[in-house]
Design a protein around this motif. Structure first.
Motif, short mmCIF file in Angstrom:
data_model
loop_
_atom_site.label_atom_id
_atom_site.label_comp_id
_atom_site.label_asym_id
_atom_site.label_seq_id
_atom_site.Cartn_x
_atom_site.Cartn_y
_atom_site.Cartn_z
N GLN A 1 0.82 -1.21 0.00
CA GLN A 1 0.00 0.00 0.00
C GLN A 1 0.86 1.26 0.00
N GLY A 2 2.17 1.08 -0.06
CA GLY A 2 3.05 2.23 -0.15
C GLY A 2 3.80 2.58 1.11
N VAL A 3 3.57 1.86 2.19
CA VAL A 3 4.27 2.15 3.44
C VAL A 3 5.52 1.28 3.50
N LEU A 4 6.45 1.52 2.56
CA LEU A 4 7.64 0.68 2.47
C LEU A 4 8.55 0.83 3.68
N ASP A 5 8.47 1.99 4.35
CA ASP A 5 9.30 2.18 5.53
C ASP A 5 9.00 1.13 6.60
N THR A 6 7.83 0.51 6.53
CA THR A 6 7.49 -0.55 7.47
C THR A 6 8.50 -1.68 7.39
N LEU A 7 8.88 -2.05 6.17
CA LEU A 7 9.82 -3.14 5.99
C LEU A 7 11.20 -2.78 6.54
N LEU A 8 11.63 -1.56 6.29
CA LEU A 8 12.93 -1.14 6.82
C LEU A 8 12.92 -1.14 8.34
N LEU A 9 11.83 -0.69 8.92
CA LEU A 9 11.72 -0.65 10.37
C LEU A 9 11.76 -2.05 10.97
N LEU A 10 11.22 -3.02 10.23
CA LEU A 10 11.17 -4.38 10.73
C LEU A 10 12.54 -5.06 10.75
N VAL A 11 13.50 -4.50 10.06
CA VAL A 11 14.84 -5.11 10.07
C VAL A 11 15.43 -5.10 11.48
N PRO A 12 15.56 -3.93 12.13
CA PRO A 12 16.07 -3.97 13.51
C PRO A 12 15.08 -4.57 14.51
N LEU A 13 13.78 -4.34 14.29
CA LEU A 13 12.79 -4.87 15.23
C LEU A 13 12.78 -6.40 15.23
N SER A 14 13.07 -7.00 14.09
CA SER A 14 13.12 -8.46 14.04
C SER A 14 14.20 -9.01 14.94
N ILE A 15 15.35 -8.35 14.94
CA ILE A 15 16.49 -8.81 15.73
C ILE A 15 16.32 -8.47 17.21
N LEU A 16 15.81 -7.27 17.49
CA LEU A 16 15.75 -6.78 18.87
C LEU A 16 14.48 -7.17 19.60
N VAL A 17 13.38 -7.41 18.87
CA VAL A 17 12.09 -7.65 19.53
C VAL A 17 11.46 -8.98 19.13
N VAL A 18 11.22 -9.17 17.84
CA VAL A 18 10.44 -10.33 17.39
C VAL A 18 11.15 -11.65 17.71
N GLY A 19 12.40 -11.78 17.27
CA GLY A 19 13.14 -13.01 17.52
C GLY A 19 13.25 -13.35 19.01
N PRO A 20 13.71 -12.40 19.84
CA PRO A 20 13.82 -12.70 21.28
C PRO A 20 12.48 -13.04 21.93
N ALA A 21 11.42 -12.29 21.62
CA ALA A 21 10.13 -12.50 22.27
C ALA A 21 9.53 -13.86 21.92
N GLU A 22 9.50 -14.19 20.64
CA GLU A 22 8.86 -15.44 20.22
C GLU A 22 9.68 -16.66 20.61
N GLU A 23 11.00 -16.56 20.52
CA GLU A 23 11.83 -17.69 20.91
C GLU A 23 11.84 -17.90 22.41
N LEU A 24 11.73 -16.83 23.17
CA LEU A 24 11.65 -16.95 24.62
C LEU A 24 10.49 -17.84 25.03
N LEU A 25 9.32 -17.58 24.44
CA LEU A 25 8.15 -18.37 24.80
C LEU A 25 8.18 -19.76 24.18
N PHE A 26 8.39 -19.83 22.87
CA PHE A 26 8.20 -21.12 22.20
C PHE A 26 9.37 -22.08 22.37
N ARG A 27 10.59 -21.60 22.27
CA ARG A 27 11.72 -22.50 22.46
C ARG A 27 12.13 -22.54 23.94
N GLY A 28 12.32 -21.37 24.54
CA GLY A 28 12.84 -21.32 25.89
C GLY A 28 11.90 -21.93 26.92
N VAL A 29 10.60 -21.67 26.79
CA VAL A 29 9.63 -22.14 27.79
C VAL A 29 8.88 -23.37 27.30
#
Length: 249
Positions: A122-150
């Motif tokens: 829809q034209g909000v390409l900056d969303t993808l750029l923003l997700l680059v650091p968020l994937s490493i700092l937020v998404v990966g740690p949060a989801e792996e903490l629950l699903f793998r860690g716990v």
């Protein structure tokens, strides 16, 4: 009955309950971001961070109610062997994704999109750029903490490692059902996409088994998503989106 002596059925029930709790908390925590007036990118960012914190909160609830400490999560600074698994694991996830998507397309199976790709298209390409650091700092740690860690560790206490990895991966894939369905309300497309996510989760689960270090799947998950979003940005910004392309992250 204590959690240490819980039956396999009880452990599956607890794991499922933790998954549901994580989803519910994710939705509840993200509501404030959706209720306030922000620009699209800011609103998406705040909502994503808050929703991922829902998985963290579910993990914390488990650790606190079962009197387990951080050592239960097996988090350690990665050594050279672990870093080798991070590199190999990230490559393996990309190869698997490529083969799975090409295989699905070869036999004419549809693939579901997601809310991120919809925003980008829809034209909000900056969303993808923003997700680059968020994937490493937020998404990966949060989801792996629950699903793998716990969850995987908890199921591993009642099953052999293979069933624990498989059951965890089923729950991990199902968590993505709402977003894939909203983006593409096609049962077949959603089913194919969730099957691919199940396979990705199997790889992440075994990385945890082989290294016994939660940092490894956290880094692989985050790097995989970050590279995927970065590549999607390059493709979409060049107006060279392949017909039928789909992002499975």
């Amino acid at each position: 009955m204590s959690h240490q002596s819980a039956s396999p059925a009880r452990r599956v029930g607890v794991a499922t309950g933790l998954t549901v709790l994580g989803v519910v908390l994710s939705v509840l925590l993200s509501i404030p971001a959706l209720a306030v007036s922000l620009n699209t990118l800011a609103q998406f960012t705040v909502a994503l961070v808050l929703s991922e914190l829902g998985f963290v909160a579910a993990a914390v609830v488990f650790l606190r109610t079962t009197d387990r400490g951080l050592d239960y999560l097996r988090v350690r600074v990665p050594d050279l062997r672990a870093l080798g698994f991070v590199v190999a694991g990230t490559v393996a996830l990309f190869v698997y994704r490529l083969v799975a998507i090409l295989g699905a397309q070869a036999v004419g199976l549809p693939l579901a999109g997601n809310s991120v790709t919809q925003l980008a298209e829809q034209g909000v390409l900056d969303t993808l750029l923003l997700l680059v650091p968020l994937s490493i700092l937020v998404v990966g740690p949060a989801e792996e903490l629950l699903f793998r860690g716990v969850i995987q560790s908890y199921l591993d206490g009642a099953f052999s490692r293979a069933p624990a990895v498989v059951l965890t991966s089923v729950l991990f894939a199902l968590v993505h059902l709402p977003t894939t369905w909203v983006a593409t309300p096609d049962p077949l497309a959603v089913g194919v996409t969730l099957a691919i996510l199940f396979g990705l989760s199997i790889l992440l689960g075994y990385l945890y088994v082989w290294t016994d270090n939660l940092v490894v799947p956290i880094l692989v998950h985050g790097l995989y998503d970050a590279l995927l979003f970065g590549l999607a940005y390059l493709v979409l910004s060049s107006d060279a989106v392949p017909e039928g392309a789909s992002m499975v992250a």
